[in-house]
Design a protein around this motif. Structure first.
Motif: not given
Length: 124
Positions: A31-38
């Motif tokens: 569900k991570w909203p940003d790129n890059p994903t941690p």
């Protein structure tokens, strides 16, 4: 929770957990909203920190942990604002509102909604 505030990364994790209600680290990453994903390990560390701070708990599912919030989003928002009013606005809620109005951060629709809330509160 006392006066503990969330870091930006912790808040992103909490936003996802509030939405999911319960989730594994892989669910949070999905569900991570940003790129890059941690990295997986980064999020795993963050949820463990949130658990140490008393914001989340977990249920063991085999060798994995399913995390869930211990505090609601609304309760954290209240805590955050109370802390901001106390520390940034010297305890003045009207100082917070004045700051929002001075910076024209509120739309006409938001101003109308606030006025309705104030009117409703004054009638209670």
């Amino acid at each position: 929770m006392e006066n503990r505030m969330l870091t930006e990364l912790e808040l992103k994790v909490m936003q996802i957990l509030w939405e999911l209600k319960k989730g594994f680290v892989k669910d949070i990453l999905a569900k991570w909203p940003d790129n890059p994903t941690p990295a997986y390990n980064t999020i795993s560390t963050i949820v463990r920190i949130l658990e140490e701070k008393g914001f989340v708990d977990h249920e063991s599912q085999g060798r994995s942990h399913q995390y869930f919030p211990l505090i609601s989003k609304g309760k954290y928002q209240q805590h955050f604002l109370a802390n901001a009013i106390k520390s940034v606005f010297s305890g003045s809620a009207s100082g917070l509102v004045s700051s929002l109005l001075a910076d024209k951060q509120l739309s006409e629709q938001e101003l109308k909604a606030l006025q309705e809330l104030i009117d409703q509160k004054s009638q209670e």
